[in-house]
Enzyme design. Structure first.
Site, short mmCIF file in Angstrom:
data_model
loop_
_atom_site.label_atom_id
_atom_site.label_comp_id
_atom_site.label_asym_id
_atom_site.label_seq_id
_atom_site.Cartn_x
_atom_site.Cartn_y
_atom_site.Cartn_z
N GLU A 141 0.86 -1.19 0.00
CA GLU A 141 0.00 0.00 0.00
C GLU A 141 0.89 1.23 0.00
OE1 GLU A 141 -4.09 -1.58 2.10
OE2 GLU A 141 -2.63 -0.63 3.39
N ARG A 183 -0.98 8.72 9.27
CA ARG A 183 -0.82 7.30 9.55
C ARG A 183 -0.41 6.53 8.30
NH1 ARG A 183 -4.31 2.97 8.89
NH2 ARG A 183 -5.92 4.42 8.21
N HIS A 219 -8.93 9.39 3.00
CA HIS A 219 -8.58 8.28 2.11
C HIS A 219 -8.82 8.76 0.68
CE1 HIS A 219 -8.33 4.40 0.20
NE2 HIS A 219 -7.93 3.88 1.34
N ARG A 253 -0.95 9.04 1.55
CA ARG A 253 -2.36 9.37 1.28
C ARG A 253 -2.66 10.85 1.16
NH1 ARG A 253 -5.40 4.98 5.11
NH2 ARG A 253 -4.80 3.30 3.72
#
Ligand code: SIN
Length: 529
Positions: free
Chosen positions: A127, A386, A244, A290
């Site tokens: 990811e 995060r 997100h 992100r």
């Protein structure tokens, strides 16, 4: 003491129960902590606002990060976490996460979690901002549902843990810096009760519902943060909200997450003109952190005057896509999109609160006997942003640590203390329409405190919160009113922190202060006066 409690009450008049541990919340952090506490032989009670499975954990798709690959190491995982955290991670907390995380994954496996495997080994995906393939997953893209299933089974069937559903925490019972329990609303019987406890653990999840677009379930209204704040706990890093990048954007569909793992497996982002734009914004392209991907998407949406961009997996092997992402394939199909042949319209949405109740590495807050764990807590492990798939791991690692720390320090020979509380300062009925204010709040937060922020918008958001401050004079009579109060409390703190931080870092981006500043290498901490 206006603003301290949501209702008038007198503990002596209410039914009550007493336990060693009261755990509030039933996601990964709550259930894992509760199971660990139960295994010590203590009397444990879990309360949860709706049903056990109404949690963000249940919705997690991508997986759980852990350095178990042959080419990986906790050190590399630590490095990636620190880099994503943009200078605000607590390095010791990160070290604990990546090292103890390996044993916690083994715990999940021994409880029966069926992680996907390939050739006998755990299948690992990649990811954004991970330098290695290190994301364990279950049933392709249904990791959270599997983890929730296993922990719910472990808690109920194996540990025989009492779990009270539809029980809403109203406020904590704190005197002179010590927590004695919680005031709770039982939504099934429409009754108030007091639960006295030696240890209270807040594991109430995040606050994504402060925003109009969110991946979070509707229970994620920041209750734990607001309740702890009213009781005198510190809240830290509230300006850091993670968006997100890819959430399904169809007028008739809910805000359904399209996992970052889709980009990890080769999915690309295209603007409505069909151009693959991420390489223009970052060398890491679709696998940039992100915040960068979300901002780039918003800029492309603005430039092309479109409410979405596309996520394209049509160049990948269709059969493999269907097998690897069954939930996403099925959900998109239900809304008329065959992802193997059509591009998926996506937009960023609020996903995760990096900020929350300030704790140390054992989940301790500044209030004695009050602990916090999981998304509602903030110990600096995620810094300003995060790293993907670190949150489930966080719940496991720091949940276990709460019990390891608290348990040997409890004096079980003493009876549970029950001081009396009597508060009668609030007026009866607030003259407002709760639903209307809630809708407006979510729009205000989306517009002014989202992934792109600036002083003038944040000031407008503050004016909104000022307008409703008088509600503190009134009782909140229903869970909906209580949620609204909590959202007003937490939303205002997000905005205040975002206004104060005159720089851009991690999940917090100020278009009027676009650079990161050395002098802001610090945390903003709120404590109620
Ligand atoms: C995802 O699957 O993209 C979400 C993973 C996460 O938020 O950690």
């Amino acid at each position: 003491m206006l603003g301290r409690y949501l209702i008038n009450f007198k503990t002596g008049d209410l039914p009550h129960d007493e336990v060693d541990y009261l755990v509030i919340g039933s996601g990964i952090a709550g259930l894992f902590t509760a199971c660990a506490a139960q295994e010590t032989g203590s009397k444990v009670l879990v309360i949860t606002k709706k049903m056990v499975e109404d949690t963000s954990t249940e919705r997690a798709q991508g997986g759980i990060a852990a350095a178990i690959g042959a080419a990986d190491s906790p050190y590399l995982h630590e490095e990636d976490t620190l880099k994503a955290g943009a200078g605000l991670c607590d390095e010791e907390a990160v070290r604990v996460l990546v090292n103890e995380g390996l044993s916690r994954i083994r715990d999940l496996v021994s409880m029966g979690t069926r992680f996907d495997r390939q050739d006998g080994e755990f299948a690992l995906t990649r990811e954004g901002a991970h330098s290695q393939r290190r994301i364990l997953h279950c049933s392709g893209d249904a990791t959270g549902a599997e983890v929730q299933r296993v922990l719910s089974f472990q808690a109920r069937a194996v540990n025989k843990l009492p779990i009270l559903e539809n029980h809403y925490v109203i406020d904590l019972l704190v005197q002179e810096g010590e927590c004695f329990g919680a005031l709770v609303y039982d939504d099934e019987d429409a009754a108030l009760k007091v639960i006295w406890a030696r240890v209270v653990v807040m594991a109430t999840g995040g606050a994504g519902c402060l925003y109009h677009h969110t991946t979070n379930p509707e229970v994620a209204t920041g209750d734990g943060m607001a309740v702890a704040y009213r009781a005198g706990a510190e809240l830290m890093d509230m300006e850091f909200v993670q968006f997100h990048p890819t959430v399904l954007a169809l007028p008739n569909a809910p805000s359904f997450l399209i996992s970052e793992a889709v980009r990890g497996e080769g999915g690309v982002l295209r603007n409505i003109e069909g151009e693959r734009f991420m390489p223009r914004y970052s060398d890491q392209a679709e696998l940039a952190p992100r915040d960068i991907v979300s901002r780039s998407i918003l800029m492309e949406m603005k430039r092309t005057r479109s409410p979405y961009v596309y996520l394209d997996v049509t160049h990948l092997d269709g059969e493999k896509v269907r097998r690897r992402f069954p939930t996403i394939t099925r959900t998109c199909a239900a809304y008329g999109i065959d992802i193997t042949s059509e591009w998926i319209p996506v937009t960023p949405a609020a996903h995760y609160m990096m900020g929350g109740i300030k704790t140390d590495l054992h989940g301790r807050t500044c209030i004695a006997n009050l602990f916090a764990v999981g998304e509602t807590a903030c110990l600096g492990v995620h810094g300003a942003n995060r790293l993907a798939s670190n949150s489930l791991l966080d719940g496991l690692v720091f949940g276990r640590r709460v019990v390891d720390f608290a348990h040997p320090r409890i004096d079980f020979s003493k009876p549970i203390r029950k001081p009396s509380f009597d508060f009668q300062d609030l007026k009866p009925e607030p003259p407002v329409d709760t639903e209307e204010i809630r809708d407006e709040l979510r729009k205000v937060m989306q517009q002014y405190a989202g992934p792109l922020r600036a002083a003038d918008g944040l000031e407008q958001a503050l004016a909104f919160f000022d307008r409703w401050r008088f509600l503190r004079e009134y009782e909140a009579n229903t869970p909906q009113e209580m949620e609204l109060r909590n959202m007003l409390e937490v939303g205002e703190l997000v905005v205040q922190a975002a206004l104060a931080r005159t720089e851009s870092r991690g999940g917090h981006y100020r278009s009027d202060y676009p650079d990161r500043k050395e002098r802001w290498q610090k945390h903003i901490i709120f404590r109620r006066q």
